[in-house]
Scaffold this active site. Structure first.
Site, PDB file in Angstrom:
ATOM      1  N   SER A 159       0.860  -1.182   0.000  1.00  0.00           N
ATOM      2  CA  SER A 159       0.000   0.000   0.000  1.00  0.00           C
ATOM      3  C   SER A 159       0.900   1.237   0.000  1.00  0.00           C
ATOM      4  O   SER A 159       1.671   1.419  -0.935  1.00  0.00           O
ATOM      5  CB  SER A 159      -0.956  -0.021   1.201  1.00  0.00           C
ATOM      6  OG  SER A 159      -1.841   1.077   1.161  1.00  0.00           O
ATOM      7  N   THR A 160       0.854   2.058   1.035  1.00  0.00           N
ATOM      8  CA  THR A 160       1.617   3.305   1.071  1.00  0.00           C
ATOM      9  C   THR A 160       3.107   3.041   0.862  1.00  0.00           C
ATOM     10  O   THR A 160       3.710   2.269   1.590  1.00  0.00           O
ATOM     11  CB  THR A 160       1.413   4.015   2.423  1.00  0.00           C
ATOM     12  OG1 THR A 160       0.024   4.042   2.733  1.00  0.00           O
ATOM     13  CG2 THR A 160       1.973   5.428   2.370  1.00  0.00           C
ATOM     14  N   HIS A 185      -2.751  -1.140  -3.347  1.00  0.00           N
ATOM     15  CA  HIS A 185      -3.898  -0.247  -3.172  1.00  0.00           C
ATOM     16  C   HIS A 185      -3.739   0.940  -4.114  1.00  0.00           C
ATOM     17  O   HIS A 185      -2.817   1.752  -3.954  1.00  0.00           O
ATOM     18  CB  HIS A 185      -3.980   0.244  -1.728  1.00  0.00           C
ATOM     19  CG  HIS A 185      -4.227  -0.846  -0.740  1.00  0.00           C
ATOM     20  ND1 HIS A 185      -3.973  -0.706   0.610  1.00  0.00           N
ATOM     21  CD2 HIS A 185      -4.708  -2.113  -0.892  1.00  0.00           C
ATOM     22  CE1 HIS A 185      -4.289  -1.820   1.243  1.00  0.00           C
ATOM     23  NE2 HIS A 185      -4.736  -2.692   0.354  1.00  0.00           N
ATOM     24  N   MET A 278       0.030   1.238   4.894  1.00  0.00           N
ATOM     25  CA  MET A 278      -0.747   1.690   6.038  1.00  0.00           C
ATOM     26  C   MET A 278      -1.883   0.710   6.301  1.00  0.00           C
ATOM     27  O   MET A 278      -2.488   0.194   5.368  1.00  0.00           O
ATOM     28  CB  MET A 278      -1.301   3.085   5.729  1.00  0.00           C
ATOM     29  CG  MET A 278      -2.194   3.689   6.794  1.00  0.00           C
ATOM     30  SD  MET A 278      -2.675   5.383   6.357  1.00  0.00           S
ATOM     31  CE  MET A 278      -3.671   5.091   4.885  1.00  0.00           C
ATOM     32  N   ASP A 281      -4.276  -4.602   6.011  1.00  0.00           N
ATOM     33  CA  ASP A 281      -4.640  -5.472   4.894  1.00  0.00           C
ATOM     34  C   ASP A 281      -3.460  -6.360   4.498  1.00  0.00           C
ATOM     35  O   ASP A 281      -2.330  -5.868   4.330  1.00  0.00           O
ATOM     36  CB  ASP A 281      -5.076  -4.617   3.700  1.00  0.00           C
ATOM     37  CG  ASP A 281      -5.655  -5.462   2.578  1.00  0.00           C
ATOM     38  OD1 ASP A 281      -6.296  -6.487   2.875  1.00  0.00           O
ATOM     39  OD2 ASP A 281      -5.474  -5.093   1.405  1.00  0.00           O
TER      40      ASP A 281
END
Length: 344
Positions: A159-160, A185, A278, A281
């Site tokens: 993600s991030t 994401h 972040m 997940d």
């Protein structure tokens, strides 16, 4: 939206990069949000100067277009932590959900690890690539594959900070690498340009996953934005399945959804890799992959932009190994060649 959260104070607003430069010196903010399109200087030029002279957490504000996606990916390469997309005129999400996303990403950026721009230069990138390739040779991954050992499926979630972490892993790999499925994401309009960008910097063939596409060695498949990517067994082969079922952990694509399907379809023939991000997940999905016999790798805190998802996986005991981003490609390939037991 930002001022509605008691944990955030908006200390300034600048109409252009020159005003922003003066305000940054005077106000010393923890995070800045930065639009790409601004008067007097574009956001990318300003970001490049900022990350060279005064590295700090930056959240980009991007348009939901193909060109906007390409510029945003360039900004992430230059060191921006994350991005938020400008809401469309006819909002597909509730405004309060959008506000929650903006607030969460700004707060995460404040805790992010920021690296100077020199780490993203061509010279540094090439040095990183060569170190990883040397590690691959030392690990004997090439020899193991050429000896005819069965290749395994690699599943990567992030993600991030993940767009750059994934790029840095993939661009080091040889063209005969085992197949890779990726859930990052990312919005719907960004996944295509992201796959195109990966395809341009790696010897693998990288593409957006399509429904029922066969999963083949030397290929990487990126989950389309706003679609879950699952792996399904179809006789002796594995195929991609994509769907728009309910979000999981507030995400679609969800890393947990992909990891769960890999655990079911590939079991001990898979390698799971959870990178910077972040939230949580992917943590439970990685634990299920490990329980199914798959080898599992988690990015360490020092090299992660945000150690949310990897940290959650570690707390669940889901990681066989916790490695720096530089160490991951070689170990991933060694697991892919030999499996968890023989690589121990």
């Amino acid at each position: 939206m930002l001022e509605s959260d008691p944990g955030i104070e908006v200390v300034g607003a600048a109409p252009d990069p020159y005003a922003a430069r003066d305000q940054i010196k005077r106000l010393d903010p923890d995070v800045i949000t930065l639009d790409v399109e601004m008067p007097r200087m574009d956001g990318i030029t300003f970001l490049e100067n900022l990350m060279r002279l005064r590295p700090m957490p930056v959240v980009m504000v991007s348009s939901l277009t193909h060109d906007g996606a390409k510029v945003t990916l360039q900004a992430l390469e230059l060191g921006a932590v994350d991005f938020v997309t400008k809401p469309a005129r006819e909002l597909s999400v509730k405004l309060e959900d959008y506000a929650a996303e903006v607030v969460a990403k700004v707060k995460a950026a404040a805790r992010a690890t920021i690296r100077p721009l020199t780490n993203f230069s061509g010279t540094e990138r090439e040095a990183f690539r060569e170190r990883v390739k040397e590690s691959l040779r030392e690990a004997g991954a090439y020899e193991a594959r050429s000896a005819g050992t069965r290749q395994r499926l690699v599943a990567i979630g992030a993600s991030t900070g993940g767009t750059e972490a994934i790029r840095r892993v993939l661009e080091c790999l040889p063209p005969d690498s085992p197949p890779i499925v990726i859930s990052q994401h990312i919005p719907a309009s960004f996944s295509g340009p992201f796959a195109e960008r990966l395809n341009s910097v790696t010897s693998l063939t990288v593409k957006e996953a399509t429904d029922r596409a066969p999963i083949m060695p030397g290929h990487a498949y990126v989950a389309p934005g706003d679609w879950h990517l699952r792996v399904q067994r179809d006789g002796a082969r594995l195929i991609c399945r994509i769907d728009q079922s309910e979000t999981v952990n507030r995400h679609r694509p969800s890393v947990d959804v992909m990891f769960d399907s890999v655990a079911e379809s590939a079991g001990s023939e898979a390698v799971g890799v959870l990178l910077t991000g972040m939230g949580r997940d992917g943590a439970e999905g990685l634990a299920r992959m490990k329980a199914s016999g798959a080898a599992t790798i988690v990015q360490d805190e020092a090299s992660s932009t945000v150690w949310g998802m990897p940290g959650a996986a570690v707390s669940l005991g889901a990681a066989d190994e916790i490695l720096s981003l530089e160490q991951i490609p070689a170990r991933m390939m060694q697991f892919a060649a030999n499996g968890r037991a023989r690589s121990a």
